[in-house]
Design an enzyme around this catalytic site. Structure first.
Site, PDB file in Angstrom:
ATOM      1  N   ASP A 799       0.824  -1.082  -0.456  1.00  0.00           N
ATOM      2  CA  ASP A 799      -0.062   0.419  -0.105  1.00  0.00           C
ATOM      3  C   ASP A 799       0.642   1.213  -0.044  1.00  0.00           C
ATOM      4  O   ASP A 799       2.470   0.683   0.372  1.00  0.00           O
ATOM      5  CB  ASP A 799      -0.791   0.311   0.467  1.00  0.00           C
ATOM      6  CG  ASP A 799      -0.285  -0.291   1.964  1.00  0.00           C
ATOM      7  OD1 ASP A 799       0.638   0.299   2.859  1.00  0.00           O
ATOM      8  OD2 ASP A 799      -1.378  -0.092   3.787  1.00  0.00           O
ATOM      9  N   ASP A 842      -5.564   1.732  -2.025  1.00  0.00           N
ATOM     10  CA  ASP A 842      -4.619   2.235  -2.036  1.00  0.00           C
ATOM     11  C   ASP A 842      -3.181   0.552  -1.532  1.00  0.00           C
ATOM     12  O   ASP A 842      -2.618   0.838  -1.081  1.00  0.00           O
ATOM     13  CB  ASP A 842      -3.396   3.584  -1.217  1.00  0.00           C
ATOM     14  CG  ASP A 842      -3.454   2.972   0.005  1.00  0.00           C
ATOM     15  OD1 ASP A 842      -4.779   2.454   0.171  1.00  0.00           O
ATOM     16  OD2 ASP A 842      -2.635   3.434   0.952  1.00  0.00           O
TER      17      ASP A 842
END
Length: 940
Positions: A799, A842
């Protein structure tokens, strides 16, 4: 004179023979009893071992049956809250009971929703026999080869074979909600058989086999497995068979255990005892031989002395020296015989002299008579030889019978005609040989009168009568019968000629004439015959009926009168041609009863022996229905052509030689080839080699009678099309396919839309990477590939650090720009074989396949970290980016589920975040306890 053996030899030989027979009989009887007992003992031993293995198999199957039934009732399986929980329970069971190669749980439709080690999950097994059987209740399936699992299970020396167990799983209302299936490896039974087989082979040279209900070898030597056990008919093997009867709740599958042993090994103790018995019998016989010789000499001594006395070699023995009464009586009888012989010899000598004188006188008289008879016999013989030669060469059968009706002569022609030889019929009643049973009574009455008078109604005449062949068939014959005077009455003779061929030819002519009359009377045409003057000599029934004439009334009518003026006007131009010997054929039509009648006329000349025309045959067919059908067919053809030419599909017809016999206008539009230029030509020549090869195999199947549907990608006139084609066999009869109808649809737009929809369903719209759905489909397949290839696999979980702060500070547009840039840098850092996907927000994942060691993961992680650290220029701002990575590394040969490896990668990601972000952490998944490796970090 041949010398005969003396009495002592006969006595000795007979005594020895008696001893041999007695000793041999006793020896063979004892030997047979011992052999039978030894065979029974060997069979009992084999049967005991067969029963032992059968009981072990039945108990083992019952135990495994109970284990699977117990598992189906466990709440962790039947009522598992999640698929993962059910999989854990199944994995634990397989670990505890490794003899189960596969355990799986299906839903009511047959789809595997959970299984041990994740094998076959998502596969539909509703067609498998164990699933179908479980729908009706607990199921046990016989031994079979692995089908779906053959490529998923580890390789072994022998193919995987299973016994299937399956139990239905029901909800609270008693409805089936799924099936628990288990594949029991057949190896456990093989171990039982091997243990027993090794012991028996070592101790007794025996062999152990397990057969299925169809007598196919399930367990045994490798070269025999899967084959039917051949029977042993030469007695070289002893067999014991034990059929499975089941155990407890387990019902038998019809297996049977066969234990067999070479007979020579099983009966080896008997063979040793047999040799000892023969040796003992020989020793006893050898001891008795001298005693037998002494006894024979002692018993024959008196007769030997009498013989020497008769030959003058010694005096007659005294009565006191003779051992037994019979020899003394023989001595006295011989003395009396010598005295009688001397008296009879003197009387015979006197009689012989008298007879010799009388014989000389009679011999001279007989010699004179014999000379006269010989001359007479030679004259008669020459006459008989001439007559016999004539009868032998006669083409007609010759039969002669005496006054009693017995056959006395029978020539070769009679043998050939009636099937009896001369020797077989001589002396037998002619009525039994030649006269049919229905005529024999009349024959006997006529023969009785004829034998006395020599007269009869058939004597001296030629007539046709039925006669019998040897095989019972009736022969039509022509007979000429005569009479001969004999000593005891009158004899008869006959010449017989076979007339069956003549009668058959006459019958064939009669039948042909009748058949011709029937055909001409029923043929749907006017048939007539006219002479050179065009006058009718014959007309069939239809011709008379149409003109309203009675039978015979048409004879002599002129053609004009027979068919009418209107029809005659059409026939008259062709009469000169027919009367000059040429055939004429034409069609015409007349108006009758308000409608047009079409007809077809054939005029065929008849020629005489010298070639002159003597008349002609006239045949007229009504073809009105045919003409109307042709017109209707032409209208239908035009309508069909108009329809097919305006359909947005390509329609064609291909014959059995691959030639194009029909094409609609769409063909010309798609290929640029004119229909007229393609019709009748081979398909390969018209569409080219490449397009023909795409269609060659489906076309061959359609010409074999199969309906075939397929898709191909073709390009013509610069246009690429995806074509969906159906080949439909043209089978006018049930025997042969004469061609194929084809229907081709352009599905290019449909397939492009489907492809775009599939891509959208598996692609993240923002970044262009694979989405979560694509990843969830990819990861289980990647793990399965790693298991088969014995290679390592890893999953990266990533991420973007502080992504929320970027979104909150610069807005969602900036966040989207960061996501797109990061996805591009991430994809550029990976190998072409790796799957890069965005899960959500993300969060990103990467699936790494074909790894040799964990260092490859570390190298790629560092590469991603370095690429991510490059600032992103956005609206006059430099946005700093870093990423945290968690890596779950799965070594080669270690099994792990997709959910578990993803969870381990997520845990490694959080380890990276706890250590300060902008780095990576690696964990070896599949181990008992996860151990996290050191990570590399950079300061934000």
């Amino acid at each position: 004179m041949k010398r005969r053996p003396p009495l002592v030899t006969w006595l000795f030989a007979s005594t020895v023979l008696t001893l041999v027979i007695g000793v041999l009989a006793v020896t063979l009887l004892v030997d047979r009893l011992v052999h039978q007992q030894a065979r029974r003992d060997a069979l009992r031993l084999l049967q005991a071992n067969a029963d032992g293995l059968r009981d072990a198999l039945d108990r083992g199957m019952a135990q495994h049956f109970a284990e699977v039934r117990l598992l189906s009732g466990l709440q962790q399986v039947a009522q598992a809250p999640t698929v993962a929980d059910a999989r854990v329970a199944l994995d634990g069971f397989v670990t505890s009971f490794p003899q189960f190669a596969w355990l799986g749980l299906t839903d009511a439709s047959g789809k595997v929703i959970a299984s041990a080690n994740g094998l076959l999950e998502g596969v539909n097994v509703s067609a498998r026999p164990w699933f179908k059987g479980a729908l009706a209740g607990p199921f046990v399936g016989d031994v079979h080869e692995a089908v779906l699992l053959a490529k998923l299970l580890p390789a072994q020396n022998e193919p995987w074979r299973f016994v299937d167990f399956a139990f239905p799983l029901k909800d609270e209302q008693g409805r089936i909600k799924g099936v628990l299936g288990a594949h029991l490896s057949w190896g456990w039974a093989g171990q039982l058989r091997q243990d027993l087989s090794e012991r028996l082979a070592k101790e007794a040279g025996a062999e152990v086999l397990v057969l299925g209900s169809n007598d196919i070898v399930l367990l045994g030597p490798t070269e025999q497995q899967g084959k039917k056990l051949p029977p042993s008919t030469d007695g070289s093997l002893l067999w014991a068979t034990s059929k499975s009867a089941g155990h407890g709740d387990f019902r038998t599958l019809g297996w049977q255990v066969v234990v067999r042993q070479p007979a020579n090994q099983a009966l080896a103790p008997y063979d040793a005892l047999h040799a000892q018995t023969l040796a003992t019998a020989g020793a006893v016989f050898a001891l008795l031989l001298p005693m037998t010789w002494w006894l024979a000499r002692r018993l024959s001594r008196p007769l030997v002395d009498v013989k020497k006395a008769l030959s003058g070699q010694a005096a007659m023995p005294r009565d006191d020296d003779i051992l037994y009464e019979e020899a003394r009586a023989l001595k006295q009888a011989l003395i009396e015989h010598d005295e009688r012989h001397a008296r009879q010899s003197a009387a015979l000598e006197a009689m012989a002299m008298s007879l010799e004188k009388r014989v000389d006188e009679r011999t001279r008289e007989l010699a004179d008579i014999n000379d006269r008879l010989s001359q007479s016999m030679r004259d008669v013989g020459r006459s008989q030889e001439r007559l016999a030669s004539i009868l032998r060469q006669s083409p007609d059968a010759f039969v002669c019978v005496d006054a009693k009706g017995l056959i006395s002569d029978w020539n070769p022609a009679a043998e050939a005609l009636f099937g009896w030889t001369r020797d077989e019929v001589r002396g037998r009643l002619m009525a039994d040989i030649l006269i049919p049973a229905v005529h024999r009574q009349a024959h006997h009455a006529g023969m009785a009168a004829f034998s006395k008078t020599g007269e009869g109604a058939i004597i001296g005449k030629r007539l046709e009568l039925p006669t019998l062949h040897r095989d019972g068939s009736v022969i039509s014959a022509e007979l000429s019968i005569g009479a001969l005077k004999a000593e005891d009455g009158y004899a008869a003779f006959a010449f017989v000629r076979d007339i069956r061929e003549r009668l058959a030819a006459q019958e064939e002519v009669r039948i042909s004439q009748h058949r011709l009359q029937q055909v001409l009377g029923t043929i749907p045409a006017l048939v007539g015959y006219f002479d050179r003057d065009a006058r009718c000599r014959y007309s069939n029934e239809l011709g008379r009926k149409l003109r309203g004439l009675a039978p015979g009334a048409e004879i002599g009518l002129h053609l004009r009168e027979a068919i009418g003026e209107q029809n005659y006007a059409l026939h008259e131009p062709h009469l000169p041609k027919v009367l000059t010997g040429q055939r004429a054929h034409f069609e015409g039509s007349v108006r009758q009863r308000g409608q047009d009648v079409h007809f077809q006329v054939h005029m065929v000349p008849e020629k005489g022996p010298s070639g002159e025309v003597t008349g002609f045959y006239l045949m007229t067919f009504d073809v009105t229905a045919l003409k109307e059908a042709q017109l209707q067919q032409e209208r239908a053809r035009r309508q069909l052509r108009a329809i097919t030419d305006n359909l947005p599909v390509m329609i064609s017809y291909i014959d059995a030689e691959h030639r194009l016999q029909f094409l609609n206008r769409t063909f010309e539009q798609w290929t640029g080839v004119a229909v007229a230029d393609a019709l009748g030509k081979p398909m390969r020549e018209v569409i080219g080699e490449q397009l023909y090869e795409q269609r060659r195999e489906p076309l061959a199947k359609a010409l074999e009678g199969q309906r075939v549907e397929f898709e191909v990608v073709s390009e013509a006139l610069g246009v690429r099309r995806v074509l969906q084609t159906a080949y439909i066999p043209d089978r006018p009869t049930a025997e042969a396919v004469v061609g194929v109808y084809t229907l081709t649809t352009d599905v290019t737009a449909m397939r492009d839309a489907e492809r775009r929809m599939a891509e959208l369903a598996l692609t993240d719209t923002l970044t262009g990477l694979a989405n979560r759905r694509n990843f969830e489909q990819w990861l289980p397949l990647a793990l399965a590939r790693a298991q088969r290839a014995k290679t390592a696999t890893a999953v990266m979980f990533l991420d973007i650090d502080h992504f929320k702060r970027i979104n909150d500070t610069f807005g969602h547009a900036a966040g989207d720009a960061v996501l797109v840039t990061f996805s591009q840098r991430l994809a550029a850092s990976m190998r072409k074989t790796d799957l890069v996907a965005r899960l959500a927000g993300d969060e990103f994942v990467v699936v790494l396949e074909g790894l040799s060691d964990p260092d490859v993961c570390h190298l790629l992680a560092r590469k991603v970290n370095e690429a991510a650290r490059q600032p992103l220029r956005y609206q006059d701002h430099d946005l700093a980016m870093t990423t945290s990575i968690g890596i779950a590394y799965l070594p080669a040969g270690v099994h792990q589920t997709a959910e578990a490896i993803l969870q381990d990668a997520d845990a490694a990601l959080y380890q990276t975040k706890e250590r300060g972000r902008d780095g990576y952490t690696t964990v070896e998944t599949g181990a008992d306890e996860a151990e996290f490796s050191t990570s590399s970090f950079a300061t934000l």
